[in-house]
Design a protein around this motif. Structure first.
Motif, mmCIF file in Angstrom:
data_model
loop_
_atom_site.group_PDB
_atom_site.id
_atom_site.type_symbol
_atom_site.label_atom_id
_atom_site.label_comp_id
_atom_site.label_asym_id
_atom_site.label_seq_id
_atom_site.Cartn_x
_atom_site.Cartn_y
_atom_site.Cartn_z
ATOM 1 N N PRO B 34 0.794 -1.233 0.000
ATOM 2 C CA PRO B 34 0.000 0.000 0.000
ATOM 3 C C PRO B 34 0.826 1.283 0.000
ATOM 4 N N ARG B 35 1.922 1.293 0.769
ATOM 5 C CA ARG B 35 2.747 2.510 0.763
ATOM 6 C C ARG B 35 3.413 2.689 -0.600
ATOM 7 N N MET B 37 2.258 1.616 -3.436
ATOM 8 C CA MET B 37 1.233 2.041 -4.403
ATOM 9 C C MET B 37 0.938 3.533 -4.260
ATOM 10 N N GLY B 38 0.858 4.026 -3.014
ATOM 11 C CA GLY B 38 0.625 5.457 -2.808
ATOM 12 C C GLY B 38 1.716 6.289 -3.453
ATOM 13 N N LEU B 41 1.522 6.046 -7.338
ATOM 14 C CA LEU B 41 0.398 6.842 -7.860
ATOM 15 C C LEU B 41 0.747 8.327 -7.879
ATOM 16 N N ARG B 42 1.467 8.778 -6.851
ATOM 17 C CA ARG B 42 1.865 10.191 -6.854
ATOM 18 C C ARG B 42 2.859 10.454 -7.989
ATOM 19 N N TYR B 128 -3.273 16.406 -4.161
ATOM 20 C CA TYR B 128 -3.120 15.376 -5.192
ATOM 21 C C TYR B 128 -3.528 15.917 -6.564
ATOM 22 N N LEU B 131 -0.981 18.316 -7.807
ATOM 23 C CA LEU B 131 0.221 17.590 -8.238
ATOM 24 C C LEU B 131 0.017 16.959 -9.609
ATOM 25 N N VAL B 142 9.108 17.112 -7.366
ATOM 26 C CA VAL B 142 8.459 17.553 -6.118
ATOM 27 C C VAL B 142 8.126 16.351 -5.233
ATOM 28 N N ARG B 145 11.377 14.971 -3.739
ATOM 29 C CA ARG B 145 12.045 15.875 -2.792
ATOM 30 C C ARG B 145 11.177 16.137 -1.566
ATOM 31 N N HIS B 146 9.951 16.561 -1.795
ATOM 32 C CA HIS B 146 9.163 17.090 -0.677
ATOM 33 C C HIS B 146 8.223 16.060 -0.052
ATOM 34 N N ILE B 147 7.960 14.967 -0.726
ATOM 35 C CA ILE B 147 7.117 13.935 -0.099
ATOM 36 C C ILE B 147 7.979 12.765 0.350
ATOM 37 N N GLU B 148 8.829 12.280 -0.546
ATOM 38 C CA GLU B 148 9.634 11.103 -0.186
ATOM 39 C C GLU B 148 10.921 11.469 0.543
ATOM 40 N N GLY B 149 11.335 12.743 0.472
ATOM 41 C CA GLY B 149 12.465 13.197 1.269
ATOM 42 C C GLY B 149 13.838 12.831 0.728
#
Lengths: 106, 188
Positions: B34-35, B37-38, B41-42, B128, B131, B142, B145-149
């Protein structure tokens, strides 16, 4: 920077961070197929290589690749050519296991 | 220690899955899928079919390594899968420059829990959607960098571009997001 824009920038980074780790549930059939594919993929140990027909490859690149391969056998040992028999085994085994799971035909 | 224990636990499940233990394989899929897939999808702007292809390929590559996975290595399974999936998503976008940009990913139904939760769900939905409307490479930069770090040099290596280009893509992407979200700033 104007204060409104600075505030939005800060909020934006916070909003994006909120999405981190947000899970999206897998479709049950898809999750079952993923799990069922494990044993066959492990047995084949396949590495997917997209082979370009030699005729479509510039002759210089083909010769350079051949030279590198001949001088470094270890390089090509790890990327064996696409194995149709191994892939056929994956899908045959997978189909049988999928049927065992009650998945039916696709 | 908890992280190390989780890694060993996951490595044990992976080895068992490789030996044909379906329950172990399913446990790993349920834990990591699930993580992943999230995230995918992003990266794909909400294209579920493309995301499933990428997740499937990432898991096939993981299964193929089940016999020689190094539990004490640098990356946990989730991190490894994320990197593989990021590279697959970037490869896909190189092949398909005409990817649709107007599909928002499905958002999980918010759990009941009051107005705050509903507002958070609305905020996630808005982010979402914004994005998904960004140009693909800006969105990828983005997200990484800003979501996955990921750090800029790591993103540069994944995307096959320079660090300055990553900085430019993330800056333009954030400006685009800000322009899209500013009209809704109060309600979000």
């Amino acid at each position: 920077m104007d204060p409104d824009r600075e505030l939005l920038d800060r909020e934006l980074e916070q909003w994006l961070a909120e999405l981190r780790d947000e899970p999206v549930p897998l479709e049950p059939d898809f999750a079952a197929r993923l799990a069922a594919s494990a044993p066959a993929a492990r047995r084949s140990g396949r590495r997917r290589i997209e082979w370009m027909p030699l005729g479509a490859m510039p002759i210089g690149a083909a010769l350079a690749g051949l030279a590198v391969g001949l001088s470094n056998p270890a390089l090509i040992r790890d990327v064996a050519p696409w194995d149709a028999a191994a892939d056929a085994e994956i899908y045959t085994t997978f189909a049988a296991e999928w049927d065992d799971l009650g998945g039916g035909s696709e | 220690m908890r992280v190390q224990d989780d890694r060993r636990d996951e490595a044990g499940l992976l080895a068992a899955a490789g030996r044909g233990d379906r329950r172990a394989a399913r446990a790993l899929v349920d834990r990591l899928g699930p993580r992943l897939m999230g995230f995918v999808l992003r990266m794909t702007g909400g294209d579920r079919a493309a995301a499933e292809d990428i997740v499937q390929e990432a898991f096939l590559r993981l299964w193929a390594r089940s016999g020689d996975w190094d539990a004490d290595g640098a990356a946990g399974l989730g991190t490894w899968l994320g990197r593989v999936a990021a590279n697959l998503a970037i490869d896909r976008s190189r092949r398909r420059r005409d990817a649709p940009l107007d599909q928002a990913p499905p958002i999980a139904d918010p759990a009941p829990g009051g107005e705050g939760r509903m507002q958070q769900a609305a905020r996630h939905d808005a982010v979402y959607t914004a994005l998904a409307s960004l140009p693909e490479r800006q969105r990828q930069a983005v997200v990484l960098r800003h979501i996955e770090g990921y750090a800029n040099p790591e993103i540069a290596a994944m995307m096959g571009i320079g660090v300055e280009a990553v900085e430019s893509l993330t800056a333009r992407g954030k400006r685009g997001l800000a322009a899209l979200l500013r009209p809704r700033q109060e309600e979000l």
